[in-house]
Design a protein around this motif. Structure first.
Motif, PDB file in Angstrom:
ATOM      1  N   ARG A 601       6.473   1.191  12.447  1.00 35.24           N
ATOM      2  CA  ARG A 601       7.384   2.180  11.876  1.00 35.24           C
ATOM      3  C   ARG A 601       6.685   3.513  11.644  1.00 35.24           C
ATOM      4  NH1 ARG A 601      10.110  -0.695   6.851  1.00 35.24           N
ATOM      5  NH2 ARG A 601       7.965  -1.436   6.653  1.00 35.24           N
ATOM      6  N   ALA A 602       5.490   3.496  11.079  1.00 36.51           N
ATOM      7  CA  ALA A 602       4.753   4.743  10.852  1.00 36.51           C
ATOM      8  C   ALA A 602       4.372   5.380  12.180  1.00 36.51           C
ATOM      9  CB  ALA A 602       3.507   4.468  10.013  1.00 36.51           C
ATOM     10  N   TRP A 603       3.891   4.583  13.104  1.00 36.42           N
ATOM     11  CA  TRP A 603       3.475   5.129  14.410  1.00 36.42           C
ATOM     12  C   TRP A 603       4.665   5.734  15.142  1.00 36.42           C
ATOM     13  CZ3 TRP A 603       4.831   3.913  19.444  1.00 36.42           C
ATOM     14  CH2 TRP A 603       4.010   4.435  20.448  1.00 36.42           C
ATOM     15  N   THR A 604       5.812   5.086  15.115  1.00 40.69           N
ATOM     16  CA  THR A 604       6.999   5.607  15.794  1.00 40.69           C
ATOM     17  C   THR A 604       7.459   6.914  15.166  1.00 40.69           C
ATOM     18  OG1 THR A 604       7.672   3.358  16.354  1.00 40.69           O
ATOM     19  CG2 THR A 604       9.354   5.073  16.488  1.00 40.69           C
ATOM     20  N   ALA A 605       7.428   6.997  13.851  1.00 41.12           N
ATOM     21  CA  ALA A 605       7.846   8.234  13.178  1.00 41.12           C
ATOM     22  C   ALA A 605       6.955   9.405  13.565  1.00 41.12           C
ATOM     23  CB  ALA A 605       7.828   8.015  11.662  1.00 41.12           C
ATOM     24  N   VAL A 606       5.655   9.181  13.611  1.00 41.13           N
ATOM     25  CA  VAL A 606       4.738  10.255  13.992  1.00 41.13           C
ATOM     26  C   VAL A 606       4.943  10.642  15.446  1.00 41.13           C
ATOM     27  CG1 VAL A 606       2.315  10.896  14.215  1.00 41.13           C
ATOM     28  CG2 VAL A 606       3.064   9.567  12.243  1.00 41.13           C
ATOM     29  N   LEU A 607       5.165   9.663  16.328  1.00 42.28           N
ATOM     30  CA  LEU A 607       5.387   9.954  17.744  1.00 42.28           C
ATOM     31  C   LEU A 607       6.656  10.778  17.953  1.00 42.28           C
ATOM     32  CD1 LEU A 607       4.632   9.549  20.718  1.00 42.28           C
ATOM     33  CD2 LEU A 607       5.973   7.432  20.678  1.00 42.28           C
ATOM     34  N   VAL A 676      -4.580   7.399   5.606  1.00 42.77           N
ATOM     35  CA  VAL A 676      -3.889   6.765   4.485  1.00 42.77           C
ATOM     36  C   VAL A 676      -3.269   5.440   4.904  1.00 42.77           C
ATOM     37  CG1 VAL A 676      -1.998   7.027   2.838  1.00 42.77           C
ATOM     38  CG2 VAL A 676      -3.488   8.971   3.345  1.00 42.77           C
ATOM     39  N   VAL A 677      -2.476   5.453   5.979  1.00 43.54           N
ATOM     40  CA  VAL A 677      -1.810   4.227   6.428  1.00 43.54           C
ATOM     41  C   VAL A 677      -2.834   3.211   6.920  1.00 43.54           C
ATOM     42  CG1 VAL A 677      -0.145   3.276   8.068  1.00 43.54           C
ATOM     43  CG2 VAL A 677       0.290   5.482   6.967  1.00 43.54           C
ATOM     44  N   PRO A 765       5.697  -4.381   5.950  1.00 43.40           N
ATOM     45  CA  PRO A 765       5.659  -3.209   5.068  1.00 43.40           C
ATOM     46  C   PRO A 765       4.440  -3.269   4.153  1.00 43.40           C
ATOM     47  CG  PRO A 765       7.853  -4.195   5.124  1.00 43.40           C
ATOM     48  CD  PRO A 765       6.938  -5.160   5.815  1.00 43.40           C
ATOM     49  N   LEU A 766       3.738  -2.160   4.081  1.00 40.51           N
ATOM     50  CA  LEU A 766       2.532  -2.129   3.260  1.00 40.51           C
ATOM     51  C   LEU A 766       2.908  -1.886   1.806  1.00 40.51           C
ATOM     52  CD1 LEU A 766       0.271  -0.005   5.583  1.00 40.51           C
ATOM     53  CD2 LEU A 766       0.355  -2.476   5.360  1.00 40.51           C
ATOM     54  N   PRO A 767       2.126  -2.407   0.891  1.00 36.69           N
ATOM     55  CA  PRO A 767       2.427  -2.153  -0.520  1.00 36.69           C
ATOM     56  C   PRO A 767       2.297  -0.677  -0.846  1.00 36.69           C
ATOM     57  CG  PRO A 767       0.264  -3.150  -0.266  1.00 36.69           C
ATOM     58  CD  PRO A 767       0.929  -3.226   1.069  1.00 36.69           C
ATOM     59  N   LEU A 768       3.174  -0.169  -1.681  1.00 33.39           N
ATOM     60  CA  LEU A 768       3.173   1.235  -2.067  1.00 33.39           C
ATOM     61  C   LEU A 768       2.058   1.474  -3.080  1.00 33.39           C
ATOM     62  CD1 LEU A 768       4.544   3.986  -1.874  1.00 33.39           C
ATOM     63  CD2 LEU A 768       6.036   3.297  -3.761  1.00 33.39           C
ATOM     64  N   LEU A 769       1.003   2.130  -2.608  1.00 32.23           N
ATOM     65  CA  LEU A 769      -0.135   2.411  -3.469  1.00 32.23           C
ATOM     66  C   LEU A 769      -0.267   3.908  -3.626  1.00 32.23           C
ATOM     67  CD1 LEU A 769      -2.751  -0.080  -1.998  1.00 32.23           C
ATOM     68  CD2 LEU A 769      -1.302  -0.423  -3.991  1.00 32.23           C
ATOM     69  N   ARG A 770      -0.889   4.294  -4.663  1.00 32.88           N
ATOM     70  CA  ARG A 770      -1.103   5.721  -4.870  1.00 32.88           C
ATOM     71  C   ARG A 770      -2.125   6.252  -3.884  1.00 32.88           C
ATOM     72  NH1 ARG A 770      -5.833   6.908  -7.342  1.00 32.88           N
ATOM     73  NH2 ARG A 770      -7.014   5.181  -8.246  1.00 32.88           N
ATOM     74  N   VAL A 771      -2.057   7.559  -3.625  1.00 33.91           N
ATOM     75  CA  VAL A 771      -3.026   8.220  -2.760  1.00 33.91           C
ATOM     76  C   VAL A 771      -4.307   8.421  -3.548  1.00 33.91           C
ATOM     77  CG1 VAL A 771      -3.520  10.320  -1.466  1.00 33.91           C
ATOM     78  CG2 VAL A 771      -1.222   9.357  -1.436  1.00 33.91           C
ATOM     79  N   THR A 772      -5.437   8.112  -2.937  1.00 34.04           N
ATOM     80  CA  THR A 772      -6.710   8.244  -3.638  1.00 34.04           C
ATOM     81  C   THR A 772      -7.037   9.712  -3.887  1.00 34.04           C
ATOM     82  OG1 THR A 772      -8.016   8.351  -1.615  1.00 34.04           O
ATOM     83  CG2 THR A 772      -7.516   6.167  -2.483  1.00 34.04           C
ATOM     84  N   ALA A 773      -7.986   9.932  -4.755  1.00 30.22           N
ATOM     85  CA  ALA A 773      -8.367  11.304  -5.099  1.00 30.22           C
ATOM     86  C   ALA A 773      -8.873  12.061  -3.875  1.00 30.22           C
ATOM     87  CB  ALA A 773      -9.427  11.279  -6.200  1.00 30.22           C
ATOM     88  N   ALA A 774      -9.699  11.409  -3.071  1.00 30.15           N
ATOM     89  CA  ALA A 774     -10.231  12.077  -1.878  1.00 30.15           C
ATOM     90  C   ALA A 774      -9.113  12.404  -0.891  1.00 30.15           C
ATOM     91  CB  ALA A 774     -11.287  11.202  -1.213  1.00 30.15           C
ATOM     92  N   THR A 820       3.727   8.685   4.213  1.00 33.03           N
ATOM     93  CA  THR A 820       2.713   7.798   3.639  1.00 33.03           C
ATOM     94  C   THR A 820       3.195   7.135   2.357  1.00 33.03           C
ATOM     95  OG1 THR A 820       1.734   9.659   2.439  1.00 33.03           O
ATOM     96  CG2 THR A 820       0.843   9.161   4.617  1.00 33.03           C
ATOM     97  N   LEU A 821       4.173   7.751   1.668  1.00 30.78           N
ATOM     98  CA  LEU A 821       4.642   7.173   0.405  1.00 30.78           C
ATOM     99  C   LEU A 821       5.710   6.115   0.599  1.00 30.78           C
ATOM    100  CD1 LEU A 821       4.805  10.306  -1.922  1.00 30.78           C
ATOM    101  CD2 LEU A 821       3.062   8.533  -1.847  1.00 30.78           C
ATOM    102  N   PHE A 822       6.519   6.259   1.645  1.00 27.94           N
ATOM    103  CA  PHE A 822       7.665   5.380   1.788  1.00 27.94           C
ATOM    104  C   PHE A 822       7.585   4.460   2.996  1.00 27.94           C
ATOM    105  CE2 PHE A 822       9.258   8.986  -0.643  1.00 27.94           C
ATOM    106  CZ  PHE A 822       9.808   8.337  -1.732  1.00 27.94           C
TER     107      PHE A 822
END
Length: 823
Positions: A601-607, A676-677, A765-774, A820-822
């Motif tokens: 799903r993420a790869w298709t959206a970016v493509l 991120v993903v 589906p990956l678990p919804l985690l917060r984005v790290t500081a970096a 990356t969030l959804f």
């Protein structure tokens, strides 16, 4: 053989029993950028360009007194406060005042052409917004919509009154787009089929007869040399290959290193030189090129771009003497001029003689060529010509309009006290290789009485000896002495040929072969590369790199098991050494692309989004002041003209913006999304493999810092646990690969000791985690970079709609964050 015969006939006609006429002198200015005080926040950085121009016309121009003044575009700055492109009446009033000062200085003829700044926000030539048509000198002699204009010049007033053949023909080319949009468009000029047809018809009908002598020129008279001029260098002129998308694709087939279209037509018309501006010295101070196939004895077209008055107070002196072109580039200095400590003339300004003359007059002149000296006088050699730009082939030597050994030079008296003594100095030795050996220093005689403007000096040089050894080349320089105290000057040194006379002695002659221009790399590229083709190819290459290299190839590798290899690599599982930590940090952005490819799903959206960037539209903006917002497409702009009608403007300008945003926005954000993903996928696999022993918080590298995407190698406990699992598995094909037994797979699938087994599907589906500081800092860095380069300027240039309705530009970071969030 035929071209040689034609050149020989041209030169034989040049001297058909007549005395040589005096040279025709020209002066070129470019990129004045006359600006209202409130037009730009950065205008003060360039000094008092209006005040310096007034000083130039009041003090220097009456002493130069050219036959014609050429102003090659960007007459005004054409911007509002903040940089939005719009014609400013106050700036055009300043330009009209400049034209009045030029007339008062005694210059009889002014020829000016439009630049890109002179067409900002001008929907129609001759309309109310076209202030060029109401203020420029060219508007007085032709229709504002006329883009090609040929103007003959005679060496003297009696020649013109007698109806003789002109000494030179000036060919004015208006290469600005037909519809002038706001900045940042109009960087590339346009020479489509319509302009080329007008050039062909207008030039031949006026003076450049093909196969027949020009009007007022007999069959035995030479075709006068043609000096064309426009704002845009030929490398920045688009052939207008048609509307998007077919026109964009046609650009792909055009040659990159040789501009076509306009150049081919100028060569067909035997144009001797093409003068331009526009690039402001961005590629160097000497943007010159020699194109084979032009007019004149050498059969070359000399393309000569000049730097801007705005930045450098640059101007150019030119002379056409006996059909041969010569020139010299100079700088004007006044108290209001900007400081340029790195410019080539910096050493000349430290000369005590020059400093004394500057203090005495309140202004000064320096030369671009370091060998020249301009204190109280400037000197320009008109014969023998400079072989870098006007070599004379051996077969054409006998037809030259000058006696053997003739040296001619124009001397411009800057002090008003007379030019003093003028000598031709000949030396042997290479420039910069030690002291030269002087061969002769011979006086030249003035051929014309002293009058406003330059004085022509001439002499026949005879030498008692030549250069040592077998050298047949020498340096020629004109030296001026006397006049006012601390005055004098010297021309640039140029190469000439030494020839032995029938008896004893030697003399000088033009070199038969062209000499190298000695340009830098950027100076060579600046006029050789077709910028329109380059912009499209670079954008297409960047897009292909994202789609093919960043998405398609990683997907292929993932289907071949590379996703498991990346997940099991020790570089990303907690490297034990600093070398492994550094290698993991550097390679993780690319490795994460393979993990991203495993999440469909993420790869298709970016493509899908990357494919959309090739088609557009990218943004909506107000490209004309009174028109509704138009669409920015990869191949041009689609908008409605204020007077009605749809406009699809085919121009490569959007590709420059698209290329910038692709490199600073699309590519970094693709890598950020993959980090991120891919990082979440990697952590999900490790949680499934190691159970709930470890925390979901990102661990640190041995150095205590995260890698380039905010991912880490893991804690020592995690590294120890993972190493133990790998030792039991005995396989390097990934966690849970072929080398494991069913018992050894249980800890990988289980959630811990005694916990029920669980599996990790890469496409789940990956678990919804917060984005790290970096990762957050990296994202903010990309947004900040594009804000500085594009986002903060778009509302100023094109209105707020350009920012709010720009799915291909300003929406890109928000879409990446949402992905990356959804996902």
């Amino acid at each position: 053989m035929l071209p040689h015969l034609l050149v020989g006939a041209w030169l034989l006609a040049l001297v058909a029993g007549a005395a040589v006429s005096p040279p025709v002198t020209l002066l070129q200015l470019s990129d004045l950028h006359l600006a209202a005080p409130n037009s730009s926040g950065a205008w003060a950085a360039f000094g008092d360009r209006e005040g310096d121009l007034r000083a130039f016309t009041a003090h220097l121009l009456p002493r130069l007194r050219p036959r014609a003044l050429l102003v090659t575009g960007d007459l005004t700055d054409g911007k509002q406060a903040g940089g939005r492109g719009q014609q400013q009446p106050a700036e055009w009033a300043s330009y009209r005042s400049f034209l009045a000062d030029v007339e008062a200085a005694g210059v009889p003829d002014v020829h000016d052409v439009r630049g890109n700044h002179d067409t900002f926000d001008v929907p129609r030539r001759g309309g109310a917004a076209d202030l060029f048509a109401a203020s420029a000198a060219s508007a007085r002699r032709r229709d504002p919509a006329q883009r090609v204009y040929a103007q003959p010049l005679w060496a003297s007033e009696p020649d013109q009154q007698a109806g003789s053949c002109p000494a030179v023909v000036l060919l004015s080319l208006d290469l600005a787009p037909r519809v002038g949009l706001r900045s940042p468009s109009n960087f590339v000029g346009v020479a489509g089929p319509g302009l080329l047809r007008a050039l062909r018809v207008g030039a031949e009908a006026a003076w450049l007869g093909a196969g027949a002598p020009p009007r007022r020129c007999s069959a035995s008279s030479p075709a006068p040399p043609v000096v064309a001029f426009g704002h845009y260098p030929l490398s920045t002129v688009d052939a207008e290959a048609g509307a998007w998308p077919l026109g964009t694709l046609r650009r792909l087939a055009r040659p990159l290193l040789q501009p076509t279209g306009l150049l081919a037509e100028l060569l067909r018309l035997n144009v001797t030189a093409y003068l331009s501006g526009h690039l402001h010295g961005a590629f160097g101070q000497r943007l010159h090129a020699m194109h084979a196939g032009g007019g004149g004895p050498s059969g070359h077209l000399a393309e000569l771009e000049t730097a801007a008055w705005k930045d450098d107070r640059r101007f150019r002196l030119l002379a056409v003497d006996g059909g041969l072109l010569s020139f010299q580039d100079l700088f004007f200095h006044a108290p209001g001029s900007p400081g340029q400590p790195r410019r080539p003339d910096a050493a000349a300004r430290l000369d005590p003689g020059w400093a004394a003359a500057y203090r005495r007059r309140g202004w000064g002149v320096t030369a671009l060529d370091a060998s020249a000296r301009v204190h109280g006088a400037a000197a320009l050699i008109t014969f023998p010509p400079d072989a870098r730009y006007a070599p004379v082939p051996q077969h054409a030597r006998a037809a030259l309009p000058f006696h053997r050994g003739t040296v001619r030079a124009l001397v411009y008296d800057l002090e008003g006290a007379g030019p003093g003594l003028v000598h031709a100095r000949l030396t042997c030795g290479a420039r910069g290789s030690g002291p030269d050996v002087e061969l002769a220093r011979q006086a030249l005689q003035a051929l014309e009485p002293e009058a406003p403007g330059p004085t022509l000096f001439q002499g026949v040089v005879r030498l008692d000896r030549g250069c040592p050894g077998t050298a047949t080349r020498a340096w020629l320089q004109i030296e001026v002495s006397g006049g006012a105290p601390g005055g004098g000057g010297a021309s640039p040194r140029q190469r000439v040929r030494l020839e032995r006379l029938a008896g004893d002695g030697w003399t000088v002659a033009p070199l038969p072969e062209p000499l190298p221009l000695d340009l830098g790399l950027l100076e060579t590229i600046g006029l050789r590369v077709d910028f329109a083709v380059l912009a499209f190819r670079l954008f297409a290459l960047a897009w292909a790199g994202i789609v093919l290299g960043g998405l398609i190839l990683p997907r292929f590798l993932h289907t071949r098991g590379w996703g498991e290899r990346v997940a099991a690599s020790p570089l990303y599982a907690g490297p034990a050494t600093w070398g492994q930590a550094l290698a993991g940090t550097l390679t993780w952005p690319l490795a994460s692309l393979v993990l991203l490819a495993g999440h469909t799903r993420a790869w298709t959206a970016v493509l899908v989004y990357a494919s959309y960037l090739q088609l557009g539209p990218w943004a909506a903006g107000r490209w004309l002041g009174d028109a509704p917002p138009g669409l920015l497409l990869p191949g041009g702009v689609a908008t409605l003209l204020p007077e009605g009608g749809r406009l699809v403007l085919s121009t490569p300008d959007p590709f420059f913006v698209g290329l910038l945003h692709t490199l600073t926005g699309a590519l970094p954000l693709l890598l950020w999304v993959s980090c991120v993903v891919g990082g979440r996928a990697l952590r999900g696999r490790r949680r499934a493999a190691l159970g709930p022993v470890e925390s979901d918080q990102p661990a640190q590298n041995p150095s205590g810092s995260s890698d380039s995407c905010g991912e880490s190698g893991g804690s020592p406990a995690r590294r120890s646990r993972l190493s133990a699992v790998r030792r039991r598995s005995g396989s390097r094909e990934g966690v849970g690969g072929k080398g494991t037994t069913e018992e050894e797979r249980q800890p990988l699938a289980g959630a811990g000791r005694g916990a029920p087994a669980r599996t990790a599907r890469p496409d789940a589906p990956l678990p919804l985690l917060r984005v790290t500081a970096a990762q957050g800092l990296a994202f903010c860095g990309v947004v900040a970079l594009n804000t500085v380069l594009l986002y903060r300027r778009m509302p100023v240039f094109l209105g707020p709609s350009s920012l709010w309705f720009s799915p291909g530009v300003a929406w890109m970071p928000a879409l990446a964050l949402l992905l990356t969030l959804f996902v």
